[in-house]
Design an enzyme around this catalytic site. Structure first.
Site, PDB file in Angstrom:
ATOM      1  N   ASP A 214     -28.291  65.510 -45.467  1.00  0.00           N
ATOM      2  CA  ASP A 214     -29.621  66.115 -45.336  1.00  0.00           C
ATOM      3  C   ASP A 214     -30.225  66.405 -46.704  1.00  0.00           C
ATOM      4  O   ASP A 214     -29.570  66.232 -47.733  1.00  0.00           O
ATOM      5  CB  ASP A 214     -29.511  67.412 -44.528  1.00  0.00           C
ATOM      6  CG  ASP A 214     -28.722  68.484 -45.271  1.00  0.00           C
ATOM      7  OD1 ASP A 214     -27.669  68.152 -45.881  1.00  0.00           O
ATOM      8  OD2 ASP A 214     -29.141  69.650 -45.278  1.00  0.00           O
TER       9      ASP A 214
ATOM     10  N   GLU B  17     -28.321  68.396 -49.033  1.00  0.00           N
ATOM     11  CA  GLU B  17     -27.142  67.691 -49.528  1.00  0.00           C
ATOM     12  C   GLU B  17     -25.823  68.276 -49.030  1.00  0.00           C
ATOM     13  O   GLU B  17     -24.819  68.244 -49.722  1.00  0.00           O
ATOM     14  CB  GLU B  17     -27.127  67.687 -51.076  1.00  0.00           C
ATOM     15  CG  GLU B  17     -28.496  67.499 -51.673  1.00  0.00           C
ATOM     16  CD  GLU B  17     -28.495  67.119 -53.132  1.00  0.00           C
ATOM     17  OE1 GLU B  17     -28.422  68.049 -53.951  1.00  0.00           O
ATOM     18  OE2 GLU B  17     -28.546  65.922 -53.441  1.00  0.00           O
ATOM     19  N   GLU B  18     -25.846  68.828 -47.814  1.00  0.00           N
ATOM     20  CA  GLU B  18     -24.641  69.505 -47.329  1.00  0.00           C
ATOM     21  C   GLU B  18     -24.051  68.898 -46.069  1.00  0.00           C
ATOM     22  O   GLU B  18     -22.838  68.924 -45.880  1.00  0.00           O
ATOM     23  CB  GLU B  18     -24.976  70.984 -47.052  1.00  0.00           C
ATOM     24  CG  GLU B  18     -25.336  71.758 -48.309  1.00  0.00           C
ATOM     25  CD  GLU B  18     -25.911  73.133 -48.015  1.00  0.00           C
ATOM     26  OE1 GLU B  18     -26.300  73.392 -46.861  1.00  0.00           O
ATOM     27  OE2 GLU B  18     -25.974  73.949 -48.949  1.00  0.00           O
TER      28      GLU B  18
ATOM     29  N   TRP C  18     -20.406  63.634 -54.547  1.00  0.00           N
ATOM     30  CA  TRP C  18     -21.682  64.209 -54.107  1.00  0.00           C
ATOM     31  C   TRP C  18     -21.893  63.927 -52.630  1.00  0.00           C
ATOM     32  O   TRP C  18     -21.192  63.078 -52.065  1.00  0.00           O
ATOM     33  CB  TRP C  18     -22.839  63.599 -54.916  1.00  0.00           C
ATOM     34  CG  TRP C  18     -24.014  64.536 -55.017  1.00  0.00           C
ATOM     35  CD1 TRP C  18     -25.213  64.383 -54.416  1.00  0.00           C
ATOM     36  CD2 TRP C  18     -24.081  65.751 -55.759  1.00  0.00           C
ATOM     37  NE1 TRP C  18     -26.028  65.454 -54.722  1.00  0.00           N
ATOM     38  CE2 TRP C  18     -25.354  66.310 -55.545  1.00  0.00           C
ATOM     39  CE3 TRP C  18     -23.167  66.463 -56.567  1.00  0.00           C
ATOM     40  CZ2 TRP C  18     -25.752  67.525 -56.111  1.00  0.00           C
ATOM     41  CZ3 TRP C  18     -23.564  67.669 -57.126  1.00  0.00           C
ATOM     42  CH2 TRP C  18     -24.837  68.184 -56.901  1.00  0.00           C
TER      43      TRP C  18
ATOM     44  N   GLU D  15     -35.791  78.745 -58.526  1.00  0.00           N
ATOM     45  CA  GLU D  15     -35.536  78.190 -57.199  1.00  0.00           C
ATOM     46  C   GLU D  15     -35.647  79.260 -56.109  1.00  0.00           C
ATOM     47  O   GLU D  15     -36.234  79.056 -55.055  1.00  0.00           O
ATOM     48  CB  GLU D  15     -34.128  77.576 -57.187  1.00  0.00           C
ATOM     49  CG  GLU D  15     -33.723  76.937 -55.881  1.00  0.00           C
ATOM     50  CD  GLU D  15     -32.299  76.393 -55.956  1.00  0.00           C
ATOM     51  OE1 GLU D  15     -31.345  77.211 -55.961  1.00  0.00           O
ATOM     52  OE2 GLU D  15     -32.132  75.165 -56.038  1.00  0.00           O
TER      53      GLU D  15
END
Ligand SMILES: *[C@@H]1O[C@H](CO)[C@@H](O)[C@H](O)[C@H]1NC(C)=O
Ligand SMILES: *[C@@H]1O[C@H](CO)[C@@H](O)[C@H](O)[C@H]1NC(C)=O
Length: 517
Positions: free
Chosen positions: A237, A240-241, A167, A484
């Protein structure tokens, strides 16, 4: 329509409406007061918002344990991101998302601490903090509790066990956000229980949250220690990238350290108060680096090849804004020209990028109007809710709601200060905002309640905020469900269904709207 028949049409409408609502007898009805008539004439958007507010809270709580219908098998106190367990699997608890959702619940608690809703919320908040205590002390792929490195872990399984897949970790916004949510709850609970602070039993309630003598025992203290010692190391960030330094993360770190210093003082934890305040002053200075002089807007991440425009700028401004218990001077608040100009640039990009966003109308002198549209995360986004799509991403509910909230909060600020100053930094924003009127904002002068332009700005801020909410209304399904994203071409919902954060962001925008009605 001839003016004479208008009243009759109106009456017929009222009669039909009363029948539809099974309001009895016409004579009664003819004597309705002004207030009731206004209610009948409420705009479709107002009516929808009122109904959607209840639905959004219900659907948000459905994803929160205990009590939520979608989280029967989750650990007590967990807030899952979405009930979707496959395509995509969001059935996890993210530290950031859970803290943000719970802060919405804390705000509802603060509004009316003695209501039935608040006593239910109080149970949820207590379970949330018990579970966070455990999660902090659960070893995970980011590290352990002993050296605090484990606090940077972004997500856990719904049952509270560590998530061991690969992750984007660590993420350093979770601990400050969690500390902020619990600090506000502590303050609000203390405020609504006069006498508790000095009573003999007070310590039992506070010590799991903040205990100066045993830092390893308290949740808020551990998160503040983490934030104050790790803010100057890079991390992923909020999307999550990207590994690096991020505006959103730094904004919530600053807020947590400042309010943490205040809380430490209240607990006579003097050394800590000084340390947190000192680190806060460094974060505040560091934040200036996110203003990109050359492009004339803020960037979300330092030293990347992206433009830097990002809905995280809006989120950072909203979530970094001082709480009502703080006396701090806001840094990059929603109404600052740096945020507003970045907002405008993001809106302009997204307007052209997504087919569902119609082209802007422009005034005679060619200034493109600022209009409410669907906003996604950032221009370079390729995540389509299930996987990557080379053609690009889509608008998100939470980003569109945050755009509305920025405008409402700006209107609120102008109403309460009675002063609008426009500098070269923000002039383009105000020109776009006022492009449909004949008023021309001028640089380096201030406007107040005696200026027509001042009132027009407030009205346009409110109306444009409502346009963003109207976009959300259009793409929310008939049951009031918000996923989303919504598709950039068809407008239909995409990605994880019933995204908890979509409901929370909507509720926050509506809270801000109520203050400016
Ligand atoms: C709790 O409230 C009391 C007043 O009732 C106040 O003196 C005290 O500072 C408050 N504590 C915190 C942490 O806000
Ligand atoms: C980060 O901050 C700490 C505490 O202020 C300091 O000791 C350390 O040298 C800083 N590290 C970097 C890489 O700037």
């Amino acid at each position: 329509m001839a003016p004479l028949i208008l009243p009759f049409v109106f009456l017929a409408y009222l009669v039909l409406y009363s029948i539809a609502l099974s309001i009895p007898t016409i004579p009664n009805f003819l004597s309705v007061g002004r207030a009731q008539q206004q209610q009948v004439l409420k705009s479709p958007l107002d009516t929808w918002i009122e109904q959607q507010e209840r639905i959004a809270l219900d659907k948000l709580l459905a994803n929160v344990s205990p009590g939520g219908r979608n989280v029967k098998d989750a650990a007590k106190g967990s807030v899952i991101a979405s009930p979707s367990r496959e395509h995509p699997n969001y059935f996890y608890q993210w530290v950031r998302d859970a803290a943000i959702t719970t802060s919405t619940l804390v705000d509802l608690y603060t509004d009316e601490p003695s209501s039935k809703l608040s006593s239910d919320l109080s149970n949820i908040l207590d379970d949330y903090s018990d579970l966070q205590y455990k999660l902090q002390r659960t070893s995970n792929p980011s590290g352990t509790f002993d050296d605090l490195s484990g606090l940077g872990e972004p997500k856990f399984e719904a049952d509270g066990s560590p998530f061991i897949g690969s992750w984007g970790r660590p993420q350093r916004d979770g601990p400050p956000l969690r500390a902020l949510t619990l600090m506000t709850y502590l303050r609000a609970y203390n405020e609504s229980h006069p006498g508790l602070w000095t009573s003999a039993g007070a310590e039992d309630w506070y010590k799991d949250l903040y205990d100066p003598s045993l830092p390893a025992n308290s949740i808020i203290k551990a998160d503040l220690e983490y934030t104050s010692h790790f803010w100057n190391q890079s991390g992923f960030d909020l999307w999550e990238e990207v590994d690096g330094f991020h505006f959103f993360t730094a904004m919530v770190q600053l807020k947590a350290l400042r309010e943490g210093a205040e809380l430490a003082k209240a607990f006579q934890d003097k050394g800590a108060a000084q340390w947190y305040a000192e680190q806060a002053s460094y974060v505040e200075a560091f934040l200036q680096q996110f203003w990109d002089e050359r492009s004339g807007f803020l960037v979300e991440t330092l030293n990347t090849d992206r433009t830097g425009l990002d809905c995280a700028l809006l989120l950072g401004s909203l979530h970094g804004y001082p709480s009502k218990y703080s006396h701090d001077t806001p840094v990059f608040p929603p109404y600052s020209e740096e945020i507003l100009i970045s907002f405008l640039r993001l809106v302009q990009d997204q307007q052209e990028r997504f087919p569902i966003n119609a082209a802007p109308s422009s005034s005679e002198d060619g200034v493109a109007a600022l209009e409410g549209i669907g906003i996604g995360r950032y221009p370079e986004d390729v995540y389509d809710g299930y996987g990557n799509d080379k053609r690009g991403g889509n608008p998100w509910f939470l980003c569109t709601a945050s755009a509305a909230e920025v405008l409402y909060r700006t209107a609120d600020h102008l109403i309460s200060t009675g002063n609008l100053e426009i500098s070269p930094i923000g002039i383009r924003f105000y020109e776009a905002l006022l492009s449909s009127s004949s008023l021309e904002p001028e640089i380096d002068r201030s406007y107040g309640p005696s200026d027509a332009l001042f009132h027009s700005v407030i009205e346009r801020l409110r109306n444009t905020g409502d346009e963003f909410i109207d976009v959300i209304k259009t793409h929310t399904d008939a049951q009031g469900s918000m996923s989303e994203q919504f598709d950039r071409v068809t407008g239909y919902e995409r990605g994880a269904r019933d995204l908890t954060w979509s409901y929370g962001a909507f509720l926050q925008a509506i809270r801000a709207r109520k203050r400016v009605l």
